[in-house]
Write an enzyme that holds these catalytic residues in place. Structure first.
Site, mmCIF file in Angstrom:
data_model
loop_
_atom_site.group_PDB
_atom_site.id
_atom_site.type_symbol
_atom_site.label_atom_id
_atom_site.label_comp_id
_atom_site.label_asym_id
_atom_site.label_seq_id
_atom_site.Cartn_x
_atom_site.Cartn_y
_atom_site.Cartn_z
ATOM 1 N N ARG A 147 0.846 -1.177 0.000
ATOM 2 C CA ARG A 147 0.000 0.000 0.000
ATOM 3 C C ARG A 147 0.881 1.225 0.000
ATOM 4 O O ARG A 147 1.845 1.304 0.780
ATOM 5 C CB ARG A 147 -0.896 0.012 1.261
ATOM 6 C CG ARG A 147 -1.955 1.066 1.246
ATOM 7 C CD ARG A 147 -2.600 1.247 2.597
ATOM 8 N NE ARG A 147 -1.785 2.117 3.473
ATOM 9 C CZ ARG A 147 -2.264 2.644 4.600
ATOM 10 N NH1 ARG A 147 -3.509 2.367 4.993
ATOM 11 N NH2 ARG A 147 -1.485 3.426 5.346
ATOM 12 N N TYR A 159 -2.964 11.679 5.937
ATOM 13 C CA TYR A 159 -3.140 10.341 6.501
ATOM 14 C C TYR A 159 -2.106 9.380 5.925
ATOM 15 O O TYR A 159 -1.818 9.415 4.715
ATOM 16 C CB TYR A 159 -4.542 9.785 6.184
ATOM 17 C CG TYR A 159 -4.494 8.288 6.345
ATOM 18 C CD1 TYR A 159 -4.383 7.446 5.247
ATOM 19 C CD2 TYR A 159 -4.403 7.741 7.627
ATOM 20 C CE1 TYR A 159 -4.231 6.077 5.419
ATOM 21 C CE2 TYR A 159 -4.247 6.383 7.798
ATOM 22 C CZ TYR A 159 -4.142 5.556 6.681
ATOM 23 O OH TYR A 159 -3.961 4.218 6.871
ATOM 24 N N ASP A 210 -5.140 3.847 0.116
ATOM 25 C CA ASP A 210 -6.229 4.109 1.057
ATOM 26 C C ASP A 210 -6.627 5.583 0.978
ATOM 27 O O ASP A 210 -5.831 6.468 1.294
ATOM 28 C CB ASP A 210 -5.747 3.777 2.480
ATOM 29 C CG ASP A 210 -6.883 3.717 3.484
ATOM 30 O OD1 ASP A 210 -6.660 3.198 4.600
ATOM 31 O OD2 ASP A 210 -7.996 4.187 3.162
ATOM 32 N N HIS A 212 -9.119 6.786 2.643
ATOM 33 C CA HIS A 212 -9.457 7.059 4.047
ATOM 34 C C HIS A 212 -10.683 7.940 4.186
ATOM 35 O O HIS A 212 -10.674 8.936 4.934
ATOM 36 C CB HIS A 212 -8.250 7.685 4.759
ATOM 37 C CG HIS A 212 -8.065 7.140 6.149
ATOM 38 N ND1 HIS A 212 -8.463 7.826 7.273
ATOM 39 C CD2 HIS A 212 -7.544 5.993 6.588
ATOM 40 C CE1 HIS A 212 -8.175 7.113 8.352
ATOM 41 N NE2 HIS A 212 -7.615 5.994 7.970
ATOM 42 N N GLU A 236 -9.091 1.939 -1.347
ATOM 43 C CA GLU A 236 -9.802 1.651 -0.096
ATOM 44 C C GLU A 236 -10.530 2.880 0.446
ATOM 45 O O GLU A 236 -10.021 3.993 0.356
ATOM 46 C CB GLU A 236 -8.802 1.166 0.940
ATOM 47 C CG GLU A 236 -9.380 0.904 2.310
ATOM 48 C CD GLU A 236 -8.305 0.619 3.327
ATOM 49 O OE1 GLU A 236 -7.148 0.375 2.944
ATOM 50 O OE2 GLU A 236 -8.622 0.669 4.520
ATOM 51 N N GLU A 262 -13.238 -1.405 7.181
ATOM 52 C CA GLU A 262 -12.492 -1.539 8.437
ATOM 53 C C GLU A 262 -13.229 -0.895 9.598
ATOM 54 O O GLU A 262 -13.035 -1.285 10.741
ATOM 55 C CB GLU A 262 -11.093 -0.943 8.313
ATOM 56 C CG GLU A 262 -11.047 0.546 8.171
ATOM 57 C CD GLU A 262 -9.639 1.068 8.066
ATOM 58 O OE1 GLU A 262 -8.859 0.549 7.268
ATOM 59 O OE2 GLU A 262 -9.315 1.997 8.809
ATOM 60 N N ARG A 283 -13.460 -5.374 4.358
ATOM 61 C CA ARG A 283 -12.296 -5.205 5.234
ATOM 62 C C ARG A 283 -12.608 -5.375 6.723
ATOM 63 O O ARG A 283 -11.745 -5.128 7.558
ATOM 64 C CB ARG A 283 -11.693 -3.832 5.032
ATOM 65 C CG ARG A 283 -11.215 -3.579 3.662
ATOM 66 C CD ARG A 283 -9.748 -3.207 3.504
ATOM 67 N NE ARG A 283 -9.181 -2.307 4.463
ATOM 68 C CZ ARG A 283 -8.112 -2.614 5.189
ATOM 69 N NH1 ARG A 283 -7.571 -3.802 5.087
ATOM 70 N NH2 ARG A 283 -7.613 -1.739 6.045
ATOM 71 N N HIS A 312 -8.715 -5.809 7.859
ATOM 72 C CA HIS A 312 -7.954 -4.724 8.470
ATOM 73 C C HIS A 312 -6.863 -5.329 9.373
ATOM 74 O O HIS A 312 -7.113 -6.307 10.083
ATOM 75 C CB HIS A 312 -8.926 -3.887 9.299
ATOM 76 C CG HIS A 312 -8.387 -2.627 9.858
ATOM 77 N ND1 HIS A 312 -8.979 -2.008 10.915
ATOM 78 C CD2 HIS A 312 -7.342 -1.863 9.493
ATOM 79 C CE1 HIS A 312 -8.313 -0.891 11.201
ATOM 80 N NE2 HIS A 312 -7.317 -0.775 10.341
ATOM 81 N N ASP A 316 -3.019 -0.716 15.251
ATOM 82 C CA ASP A 316 -3.917 -0.499 16.370
ATOM 83 C C ASP A 316 -4.849 -1.678 16.579
ATOM 84 O O ASP A 316 -5.744 -1.643 17.421
ATOM 85 C CB ASP A 316 -4.723 0.801 16.223
ATOM 86 C CG ASP A 316 -5.374 0.927 14.876
ATOM 87 O OD1 ASP A 316 -4.658 1.266 13.914
ATOM 88 O OD2 ASP A 316 -6.586 0.697 14.788
ATOM 89 N N GLU A 339 -4.096 -7.273 5.521
ATOM 90 C CA GLU A 339 -3.226 -6.139 5.829
ATOM 91 C C GLU A 339 -2.248 -6.541 6.920
ATOM 92 O O GLU A 339 -2.617 -7.219 7.883
ATOM 93 C CB GLU A 339 -4.060 -4.942 6.301
ATOM 94 C CG GLU A 339 -3.240 -3.716 6.631
ATOM 95 C CD GLU A 339 -4.096 -2.523 7.006
ATOM 96 O OE1 GLU A 339 -5.303 -2.695 7.225
ATOM 97 O OE2 GLU A 339 -3.552 -1.403 7.070
ATOM 98 N N TRP A 403 -11.430 12.219 8.728
ATOM 99 C CA TRP A 403 -9.974 12.046 8.838
ATOM 100 C C TRP A 403 -9.581 10.763 8.147
ATOM 101 O O TRP A 403 -10.265 9.756 8.221
ATOM 102 C CB TRP A 403 -9.533 11.963 10.310
ATOM 103 C CG TRP A 403 -8.084 11.576 10.394
ATOM 104 C CD1 TRP A 403 -6.983 12.357 10.086
ATOM 105 C CD2 TRP A 403 -7.552 10.297 10.745
ATOM 106 N NE1 TRP A 403 -5.826 11.659 10.237
ATOM 107 C CE2 TRP A 403 -6.134 10.379 10.634
ATOM 108 C CE3 TRP A 403 -8.119 9.100 11.124
ATOM 109 C CZ2 TRP A 403 -5.279 9.303 10.920
ATOM 110 C CZ3 TRP A 403 -7.295 8.015 11.401
ATOM 111 C CH2 TRP A 403 -5.891 8.147 11.294
HETATM 112 C C1 CS2 Z 1 -6.014 2.486 8.026
HETATM 113 C C2 CS2 Z 1 -5.941 2.331 9.503
HETATM 114 O O1 CS2 Z 1 -4.781 0.487 7.908
HETATM 115 C C3 CS2 Z 1 -5.656 1.173 7.354
HETATM 116 O O2 CS2 Z 1 -6.241 0.868 6.311
HETATM 117 O O3 CS2 Z 1 -7.260 2.928 7.570
HETATM 118 O O4 CS2 Z 1 -4.604 2.434 9.846
HETATM 119 C C4 CS2 Z 1 -6.714 3.350 10.312
HETATM 120 O O5 CS2 Z 1 -6.257 4.647 10.007
HETATM 121 C C5 CS2 Z 1 -6.508 3.043 11.771
HETATM 122 O O6 CS2 Z 1 -6.849 1.704 11.993
HETATM 123 C C6 CS2 Z 1 -7.360 3.956 12.628
HETATM 124 O O7 CS2 Z 1 -7.229 3.570 13.972
HETATM 125 MG MG MG Z 2 -7.893 2.001 5.889
#
Ligand code: CS2
Ligand code: MG
Length: 403
Positions: A147, A159, A210, A212, A236, A262, A283, A312, A316, A339, A403
């Site tokens: 990615r 982002y 992504d 986002h 994405e 996600e 996702r 996803h 996190d 991912e 965001w």
């Molecule tokens: C992102 C995530 O990995 C991804 O595709 O969209 O990193 C997302 O920003 C975080 O999970 C938010 O906590």
């Molecule tokens: Mg994402």
């Protein structure tokens, strides 16, 4: 067998994680990931105050009945907090059942359907040149899919792009930091990024991106068309997905594959998207979509419409989620891609795991259960610290934006 105890372990080895540990009177235990980035204590409290008291004394083998009890029995259904709590319970119970059976979780689900789990890594750079270098470096590490996210000229923070040369970690402050955004600058820049990338890597490396949640449907259609020459594996979250019908408009204009989900936490969030084939990859994650039990239902619906999974797997989501996801991915007939953002060494030390990376794929390992444990003594050395995801505002007038 009865559930004898259940406790929530909140720790922060570089970033916050919430883990549920369920213990039984047979000496078996299982763990589940309950991490909801930026809202961790909401899920920890939901589990501690409202779920754990109902679990004690239940038969851990009754995974489905427990799922229905926590979903239908809560009256207030769905939502990221509720479904992350249910996801953690469900994952821990599948872990226990597989340990009791003495087999890796994927065997319990139906056995291997592939030799390994194709993953995609993350590459990012402050500009096109640095991003190209990073994508090439990821390919050198053996990734078959990468990615790519880059800085956008005229925008300070974007982002997916690490500040400085550190690791990318979005939950970066004790109150939400503010990013600025201008879709027209992004829309002019991104096709140039992928023109440079495809020229640099050739036709075989899978490239992903992504958005986002940041474009309107017609802007997303424009981006999809502009990226068609570069044959992306997927784009994405091109637009916010509360209105699933918005994707019909995107679909009319472009053949660039679309991945969404996600932030979804139930099958109802994606039913129309899947049934109308408005997307190509779903996702939703083991943690946020109610565990293996519910994610399996989403995947089975998706299979009817040739929609594949692309779970996803950002940092996190803890190694516990990754471990469980890999068993799910190895079994699933309509698996697409997983991912994979490697965690920090501190996180890996707190969550010892059996999964390994080789030749562009992850392998969950053969130990009984999902193959991930938690070192509670080490976890206690990393206390929780409040951390928020950023917010986004339009550069020209500070309107709050996705965001
Ligand atoms: C992102 C995530 O990995 C991804 O595709 O969209 O990193 C997302 O920003 C975080 O999970 C938010 O906590
Ligand atoms: Mg994402």
């Amino acid at each position: 067998m009865k559930i004898s105890d259940a406790r929530i372990i909140v720790c922060s080895p570089g970033r916050n994680f919430v883990t549920l540990k369920i213990e039984t009177d047979a000496g078996l235990s299982g763990i589940g990931d309950a991490t909801l980035n930026g809202r961790e204590l909401a899920v920890a409290s939901y589990l501690t105050e409202h779920v754990v008291p109902c679990l004690i004394g239940r038969d851990p083998h009754q995974i489905e009945d427990t799922w229905q009890y926590l979903y239908q029995g809560a009256y207030w259904r769905r939502g990221p907090v509720t479904m992350s709590a249910i996801g953690a319970v469900d994952t821990a119970l599948w872990d226990i059942k597989a340990k009791a059976a003495g087999m890796p979780l994927y065997q319990l689900l139906g056995g291997k359907s592939r030799s390994g789990v194709l993953v995609y890594g993350h590459a990012n750079g402050s500009d096109i040149e640095h991003t190209v270098d990073e994508v090439l470096r990821m390919r050198e590490q053996g990734f078959k899919a990468v990615r790519a996210q880059s800085g956008v000229p005229g925008l300070a923070k974007v982002y997916g792009v690490a500040q400085g040369d550190g690791r990318y970690e979005p939950a970066d402050s004790s109150l939400p930091s503010v990013h600025d955004w201008a879709s027209h600058k992004y829309l002019m820049h991104t096709p140039k990024l992928f023109d440079a990338l495809r020229s640099a890597v050739g036709p075989d490396l899978h490239l992903l991106h992504d958005v986002h949640h940041r474009l309107t449907p017609i802007e997303a259609a424009r981006l999809g068309k502009d990226l068609e020459p570069y044959r992306l594996f997927w784009v994405e979250d091109p637009t916010p997905a509360e209105n699933q019908e918005a994707f019909a408009l995107i679909r009319q204009h472009t053949t660039t594959p679309i991945a969404v989900g996600e932030v979804f936490n139930s099958i109802w969030d994606c039913k129309a998207l899947i049934e109308n084939q408005w997307i190509d990859y779903i996702r939703a994650s083991v943690t946020h979509a109610g565990g293996i039990t519910h994610l399996r239902r989403i995947a089975d619906l998706a299979a009817l419409y040739q929609v594949r999974t692309g779970c996803h797997g950002a940092t996190d989501l803890s190694p516990v989620c990754m471990g469980a996801a890999l068993h799910f991915d190895l079994w699933l007939p309509n698996f697409g891609i997983q991912e994979y953002m490697p965690h920090t060494p501190q996180t890996d030390a707190v969550f010892p795991h059996a999964y390994t990376f080789s030749d562009g794929m992850l392998h969950p390992g053969e130990v009984p259960g999902h193959g991930v444990e938690i070192d509670e003594l080490l976890a206690a050395k990393y206390p929780y610290r409040r951390a928020y995801l950023p917010v986004n505002r339009l550069q020209h007038d500070a309107t709050l934006w996705s965001w």
